[in-house]
Design an enzyme around this catalytic site. Structure first.
Site, short mmCIF file in Angstrom:
data_model
loop_
_atom_site.label_atom_id
_atom_site.label_comp_id
_atom_site.label_asym_id
_atom_site.label_seq_id
_atom_site.Cartn_x
_atom_site.Cartn_y
_atom_site.Cartn_z
N GLU A 221 5.33 -4.80 6.92
CA GLU A 221 4.63 -3.69 7.60
C GLU A 221 5.25 -3.32 8.93
O GLU A 221 5.28 -2.14 9.30
CB GLU A 221 3.15 -4.03 7.79
N GLY B 40 0.86 -4.91 0.90
CA GLY B 40 -0.40 -4.96 0.17
C GLY B 40 -0.28 -5.71 -1.16
O GLY B 40 -1.28 -6.21 -1.68
N ALA C 6 0.88 -1.18 0.00
CA ALA C 6 0.00 0.00 0.00
C ALA C 6 0.91 1.22 0.00
O ALA C 6 2.08 1.13 0.40
CB ALA C 6 -0.88 -0.02 1.23
N GLU D 264 -0.75 -9.23 -0.30
CA GLU D 264 -2.15 -9.38 0.12
C GLU D 264 -3.10 -9.35 -1.08
O GLU D 264 -4.07 -10.10 -1.13
CB GLU D 264 -2.49 -8.28 1.13
N1 CAA Z 1 4.63 3.13 -0.95
C1 CAA Z 1 5.04 4.28 -1.50
N2 CAA Z 1 6.19 4.40 -2.19
C2 CAA Z 1 6.94 3.29 -2.32
C3 CAA Z 1 6.59 2.05 -1.76
C4 CAA Z 1 5.35 1.99 -1.06
N3 CAA Z 1 4.90 0.85 -0.53
N4 CAA Z 1 7.55 1.15 -2.04
C5 CAA Z 1 8.48 1.80 -2.76
N5 CAA Z 1 8.12 3.09 -2.93
C6 CAA Z 1 8.82 4.14 -3.65
C7 CAA Z 1 10.04 4.61 -2.89
O1 CAA Z 1 9.69 5.55 -1.90
C8 CAA Z 1 10.88 5.20 -4.01
O2 CAA Z 1 10.36 6.47 -4.32
P1 CAA Z 1 11.37 7.72 -4.55
O3 CAA Z 1 12.15 7.32 -5.79
O4 CAA Z 1 10.45 8.87 -4.76
O5 CAA Z 1 12.23 7.79 -3.33
C9 CAA Z 1 10.55 4.28 -5.19
O6 CAA Z 1 9.34 3.60 -4.86
C10 CAA Z 1 11.63 3.24 -5.43
O7 CAA Z 1 11.85 2.57 -4.19
P2 CAA Z 1 13.33 2.28 -3.60
O8 CAA Z 1 14.24 3.40 -4.00
O9 CAA Z 1 13.18 1.97 -2.16
O10 CAA Z 1 13.71 0.99 -4.46
P3 CAA Z 1 14.65 -0.22 -4.01
O11 CAA Z 1 14.79 -1.06 -5.21
O12 CAA Z 1 15.86 0.29 -3.35
O13 CAA Z 1 13.79 -1.03 -2.92
C11 CAA Z 1 11.82 -2.09 -2.03
C12 CAA Z 1 12.61 -1.67 -3.30
C13 CAA Z 1 12.60 -3.20 -1.32
C14 CAA Z 1 10.46 -2.61 -2.46
C15 CAA Z 1 11.67 -0.87 -1.09
O14 CAA Z 1 11.16 0.21 -1.84
C16 CAA Z 1 10.72 -1.10 0.05
O15 CAA Z 1 11.06 -1.80 0.99
N6 CAA Z 1 9.53 -0.48 -0.01
C17 CAA Z 1 8.56 -0.56 1.04
C18 CAA Z 1 7.81 -1.88 0.98
C19 CAA Z 1 6.82 -1.95 2.09
O16 CAA Z 1 7.11 -1.70 3.24
N7 CAA Z 1 5.57 -2.36 1.76
C20 CAA Z 1 4.52 -2.45 2.71
C21 CAA Z 1 3.72 -1.20 2.67
S1 CAA Z 1 2.58 -1.11 3.97
C22 CAA Z 1 1.23 -1.99 3.46
O17 CAA Z 1 1.21 -2.57 2.40
C23 CAA Z 1 0.11 -1.90 4.43
C24 CAA Z 1 -1.06 -2.70 4.13
O18 CAA Z 1 -1.07 -3.92 4.28
C25 CAA Z 1 -2.33 -2.02 3.81
#
Ligand code: CAA
Length: 674
Positions: A519, A494, A448, A497
């Site tokens: 998360e 998400g 998400a 999910e």
């Molecule tokens: N939401 C918003 N933006 C996201 C995102 C997310 N879930 N995941 C990645 N992005 C964005 C980053 O912020 C980045 O944006 P900028 O270029 O503007 O900084 C862009 O995507 C590229 O990401 P990275 O530079 O981090 O890329 P990477 O290859 O180094 O890493 C990754 C990739 C391992 C997926 C890393 O981005 C990451 O860990 N992201 C978060 C994943 C996460 O925590 N997901 C769970 C979200 S919470 C959820 O889903 C709740 C729910 O159940 C409802």
């Protein structure tokens, strides 16, 4: 070894031209295709250009080693898989040839005549032209069906945008393969109709002309206009600076004079630009960090004129039907790193955008006012700019989530569009099954949208968000038709999910990191069903480990634990289509997620090392899993939504989200267990 994809096998790629862009194009192929043993050959008639190109490419590879992007042995391997040569016969055996020579039609035709004699009739031939239509470039080929244009953007090895321009003779399967091939090797391909300049260059070059007109009209000097342009169009650097950096004046002058003939009479070479080209002079632009003063009244006039020009150019493109609003926004925001035009117009109001275009037209009558823009303004509705693409492909409803800059993260807009796609799939009796995928080669969905969630201030706001996202994702489960997730890359949070709401999931073979519920890194628990569906799918032990530690798992482990149904060697989307049809016809069945309470639901979970993660959040995650398993899935989801909201009562929630927003995904949040 070779790169095999959609029935095509690529052993060797040829790049013609070792000038400005050829070596960068070659480097992109090398980075993406070296692991498959693909050879890259760069051909140029000029020995000096070859040496320069090779030096530039090797230097970039060495820099990659210094930055840690490649290990030294990989860098050496890459260098051993590229040849710079003046011998055209080395193109023999190439499966794809990209021509990146000078923008000169007779030269391009000559090159392709020569290449066609060397390569097989099935070799795909593309021209990295920035303007010329494929019908003109490939007019003399014997086998025109395998030819098309592929327009890269600076710097070609890193800028993911690419325009794919099939001509009227290009075979449909070649165009489709080229689109999917570039996506598979990390580009963001956008299909554009064949017209002089394609979609991007009339914007890039037209905005330079609009800036010159502002200077000519006395609205400001080139420094001032450049400064206002960058501010009012959201550009990293203004058009004058961009032309200095890319040495683009001559090609823009040529482009503008041709556009005068092929697009409309507003496009022309202004005298000021002609002089710069003749005298090989750069524009006078602001120095690095220099503040340029522009009186507010002048700034307003310049901004309105440039925005009028921008909106006029892009909406005219809709009249000629060479591109869609959604594709154009993606293309412009990535290729030129500026405000995407249609989202920009929506933010101002389409009516206001029309006013700016009409004012521009009044001043420069040769620029028409787009019919499509007038119709859109009259409708009172914003432009459609979609992040969820829907296609009916025969009996399959095909959904692609496309937010590549955020790794396809799911925000409220995506959920709304997902709902709309599900409405179509549900109501169309010809559609027998659905396939859901993510755009690009990196992520299916990275969760998400954390940046959106970071804006929540109240637990009830977060709980409400959960109801919305659970409803939209559960629609895939309740379609009454099978849905298959073509997990083309990472599925996190998400994303995992969403995939679990599908009937089945297929993912690429051999991914070291495929799936995770990260998360707790953010001071959250899963909120789209992860605490309920994951234990039901992979069992409590594995689910609890994934949810409480945030540790991701590989595609092999995902298969072993039943999170995915198949690891695919090749194109996951194609396999997902096959599986969707097999499921729809009953030829294949898969185990579905239990909807009732789990008979073997435990009363407690074993101790586990949760590392630096918050104990306060862990407690909520454990509660959601244990209590939810004793309920129906439907009730468990409601409990999860409530507990997701409760995360916002903790200090660790603020710490986790703030850490991600301010420091990115790799930073470890300093949780305080409250
Ligand atoms: N939401 C918003 N933006 C996201 C995102 C997310 N879930 N995941 C990645 N992005 C964005 C980053 O912020 C980045 O944006 P900028 O270029 O503007 O900084 C862009 O995507 C590229 O990401 P990275 O530079 O981090 O890329 P990477 O290859 O180094 O890493 C990754 C990739 C391992 C997926 C890393 O981005 C990451 O860990 N992201 C978060 C994943 C996460 O925590 N997901 C769970 C979200 S919470 C959820 O889903 C709740 C729910 O159940 C409802």
């Amino acid at each position: 070894m070779a790169f095999s994809f959609r029935g095509y096998t690529i052993n060797k790629v040829g790049v013609i031209g070792s000038g400005q862009i050829g070596p960068d194009i070659a480097l992109h192929f090398l980075k993406a295709l070296y692991p498959y043993g693909v050879q890259v050959v760069v051909v140029d008639v000029a020995e000096e250009a070859l040496q320069k190109g090779k030096g530039k490419l090797f230097k970039k590879v060495d820099k990659g080693v210094e930055s840690g992007a490649f290990k030294p042995d990989r860098a050496e391997g890459m260098k051993s898989h590229i040849t710079f040569t003046s011998d055209y016969s080395q193109l023999k055996g190439a499966d794809l040839v990209v021509e990146a020579a000078t923008e000169d039609l007779p030269l391009k035709r000559r090159i392709f005549r020569q290449v066609e004699e060397l390569v097989a009739p099935t070799t795909i031939l593309t021209s990295n032209s920035s303007h010329l239509e494929p019908e003109k470039i490939f007019a003399e080929l014997l086998h025109k069906g395998r030819s098309l244009c592929t327009h890269y953007f600076f710097p070609a090895e890193r800028n993911p945008a690419i325009e794919i321009i099939p001509g009227k003779d290009t075979a449909a399967d070649v165009a489709e393969f080229t689109m999917r091939f570039y996506e598979a090797i990390g580009k963001f391909p956008v299909k554009v109709g064949s017209r002089y300049g394609y979609a991007v260059d009339p914007v890039f070059e037209g905005l330079l002309l609009a800036c010159v007109q502002c200077v000519d009209a006395g609205l400001g000097d080139s420094k001032q206009v450049d400064t206002v342009a960058s501010k009012c169009l959201g550009l990293r650097v203004g058009p004058f600076t961009a032309h200095n950096l890319t040495g683009g004046n001559p090609i823009t002058a040529h482009g503008l004079s041709e556009m005068n003939e092929w697009l409309n009479k507003w496009f022309r070479v202004p005298e000021r630009l002609r002089q710069m080209v003749d005298t090989k002079t750069d524009w006078e632009v602001p120095g690095r960090g220099e503040t340029v003063e522009v009186p507010p009244d002048k700034e307003k006039l310049i901004a309105e004129e440039l925005q009028g020009a921008y909106f006029a150019i892009v909406s005219d493109m809709l009249d000629s039907k060479i591109i869609t609003t959604s594709d154009f926004d993606l293309l412009i925001s990535v290729a030129l790193d500026m405000k995407p035009p249609f989202t920009f117009m929506n933010s101002l109001g389409v009516g206001k955008a029309l006013e700016l275009v009409e004012a521009f037209h009044k001043k420069y009558p040769d620029m028409p006012v787009s019919r499509t823009l007038k119709e859109q303004a009259a409708s009172g509705k914003p432009w459609d700019v979609l992040d969820v693409l829907f296609e009916k492909r025969g009996d399959i409803g095909f959904i692609t989530i496309r937010r590549p800059k955020a790794l396809n993260a799911l925000n409220s807009k995506v959920f709304k569009e997902l709902n709309a796609a599900c409405d179509i799939i549900e109501s169309d009796p010809e559609i027998k099954a659905a396939v859901v995928t993510g755009f690009g080669n990196k992520a299916f969905v990275a969760g998400a949208d954390i940046k959106e969630m970071a804006g929540f201030t109240e637990p009830t706001q977060a709980e409400k968000f959960c109801h919305v996202v659970q409803h939209a994702s559960t629609r895939l489960e309740k379609l009454g038709k099978p849905a298959v997730a073509a997990v083309n890359g990472l599925m996190f949070g998400g994303g995992c999910e969403l995939a679990m709401c599908c009937t089945a999931r297929v993912a690429p073979k051999g991914m070291k990191m495929l799936a995770g519920q990260p998360e707790v890194n953010l001071g959250l628990i899963p909120g789209m069903g992860g605490t309920q569906r994951l234990p039901r799918l992979v069992g409590f032990e594995k689910a609890a480990e994934m949810i409480r530690t945030a540790n991701p798992i590989s595609s092999a482990a995902a298969l072993q634990h039943g999170l995915i149904n198949e690891e695919v060697d090749g194109d996951v989307v194609q396999r997902a289509f096959e599986l969707a049809r097999e499921l729809a016809s009953g030829k294949t069945t898969v185990k579905l997620i239990e909807k009732g309470p789990l008979p073997d639901a435990p009363d407690s979970l074993p101790d586990i090392d949760i590392g630096h993660h918050s104990r306060a959040i862990d407690k909520l995650a454990v509660q959601a899993m244990l209590e939810g398993a004793k309920m129906t899935l439907e009730k468990g989801l409601l409990l999860e939504a409530y507990l997701f909201g409760q995360c916002w009562t903790t200090e660790d929630n603020r710490i986790g989200l703030k850490t991600f927003v301010e420091q990115g995904a790799r930073a470890k949040a300093p949780f305080v267990n409250r």
